[in-house]
Design an enzyme around this catalytic site. Structure first.
Site, mmCIF file in Angstrom:
data_model
loop_
_atom_site.group_PDB
_atom_site.id
_atom_site.type_symbol
_atom_site.label_atom_id
_atom_site.label_comp_id
_atom_site.label_asym_id
_atom_site.label_seq_id
_atom_site.Cartn_x
_atom_site.Cartn_y
_atom_site.Cartn_z
ATOM 1 N N TYR A 81 4.047 -5.552 9.938
ATOM 2 C CA TYR A 81 3.960 -4.090 9.927
ATOM 3 C C TYR A 81 5.181 -3.487 10.610
ATOM 4 O O TYR A 81 5.733 -2.485 10.167
ATOM 5 C CB TYR A 81 2.703 -3.641 10.676
ATOM 6 N N HIS B 199 0.835 -1.206 0.000
ATOM 7 C CA HIS B 199 0.000 0.000 0.000
ATOM 8 C C HIS B 199 0.873 1.261 0.000
ATOM 9 O O HIS B 199 0.601 2.204 0.743
ATOM 10 C CB HIS B 199 -0.943 0.027 1.204
#
Length: 363
Positions: free
Chosen positions: A340, A73
């Protein structure tokens, strides 16, 4: 909005499973919902010691290396505003943001591709990430996607999907024979593929519905736990027949134009799990009738470039939760959190390699 749909004679035929995978431009990046999917306590997934670092390395291999950007993303835009609770969720969660108050929000819209310079038409999905900061200092961070379910329900299966969609060294493109073979071995992906075949991407970030996909628990002041999934449901809607244009960079421009006319709104709607609904498998939809609770309205008021805005340095880890919200037993949650973190640490060490602000317009 202008109806840009082609005349009937030019409509494209339905996509095959293999074509859908290729069209998503790295479906692995899409379904992980914001790059994260691996590692349990201690940082390892299985006896083969598949680590979060290995997973991020695979993202870089599949998508190319783009120093300073998120590993998934990477093309996005910062937004800011607030969440205004209506008090309806306060009976289910003790989190102060569900009282009838305003809670500041810093968020990010993005495309689930692996290249920050990819065209907006490169992926038919959209994502929304939000950080709510309560008055007591606790935060709720969430990453949501426009898809309703993941293709698969475990980190191991997802890694297999990434391998199936990896570029072939000989061609630089995925081997078209591998995705169908993967899906044949993973029938649980059926609901996702059915959705992907019929899904029409929204013409705007502002009219998209964003889903938690994973399950969580709301915890009341007296300790009662209620399993939920949630949606950010837009107040604005696409005009009938409207579809996403083929322009390279229309989404951010469209967002800016909408915000120039006034704030944008989404309703935060919780779906309460029934007995027997799976909380540990994001590839399975919750079927049948369910009670829903509209908890309030997300109001977005401004936007800034992702390389200079407040969202740049935020890790939208889905397990950063305030008291009153807990993660479920979904294995993808712990995996997302771990990956993450690896992605965050890599890109923040590369901040001096980010392009100049003027180059942001290339996205």
């Amino acid at each position: 909005m202008v109806d840009r749909s082609p005349p009937p004679s030019r409509q494209k035929p339905p996509l095959s499973a293999a074509s859908i995978v290729l069209r998503l431009a790295g479906i692995g990046a899409v379904v992980v919902a914001a790059t994260g999917i691996f590692a349990y306590v201690g940082g390892y997934l299985d006896p083969q010691r598949l680590t979060p670092q290995t997973f991020v390395n695979t993202l870089e291999h599949n998508n190319g290396e783009h120093p300073g950007y998120r590993r998934n993303h990477p093309k996005g835009v910062c937004v800011a505003g607030y969440f205004e609770s209506n008090g309806a969720a306060a009976q289910y969660s003790s989190a102060p943001l569900f009282d009838a108050v305003r809670t500041p929000v810093v968020g990010r819209f993005a495309l689930p591709t692996g290249n920050p310079y990819s065209p907006d038409s490169g992926a038919p999905l959209r994502s929304m990430a939000l950080r709510f900061t309560q008055g007591n200092g606790q935060q709720w961070r969430t990453g949501m996607n426009s898809m309703p379910v993941f293709p698969v329900g475990t980190p191991e299966a997802f890694y297999g999907l990434m391998q199936a969609t990896a570029p072939d060294p000989a061609t630089g493109k995925p081997d078209p024979s591998k995705p169908p073979a993967f899906f044949a071995a993973h029938p649980e992906a059926g609901p996702f593929l059915a959705w992907a075949k019929s899904h029409k991407p929204s013409a705007s970030y502002t009219t998209e519905n964003y889903n938690s996909v994973n399950a969580f628990y709301l915890v009341s002041a007296d300790g009662k736990r209620q399993a939920v999934r949630w949606n950010m449901v837009p107040v604005a809607q696409d005009a009938p027949g409207d579809q996403a244009p083929e322009a390279k960079d229309y989404l951010e421009q469209d967002l800016t134009q909408h915000l120039a006319k006034g704030p944008l709104r989404w309703n935060l709607v919780f779906t309460l799990a029934n007995a027997g609904d799976p909380t540990n498998d994001a590839s399975k939809a919750w079927s049948g009738d369910h009670k829903t609770v509209n908890a309030g309205t997300l109001v977005l008021e401004s936007t800034t470039p992702q390389l200079s805005g407040d969202c740049r340095d935020v890790n939208y880890d889905p397990l950063v939760l305030p008291s009153g919200i807990e993660g479920s037993d979904d294995p993808l949650l712990a995996a997302r959190s771990a990956v993450y973190a690896v992605s965050y640490h890599r890109r923040t060490r590369e901040v001096d390699q980010l392009p100049k602000t003027a180059q942001e317009s290339k996205q």
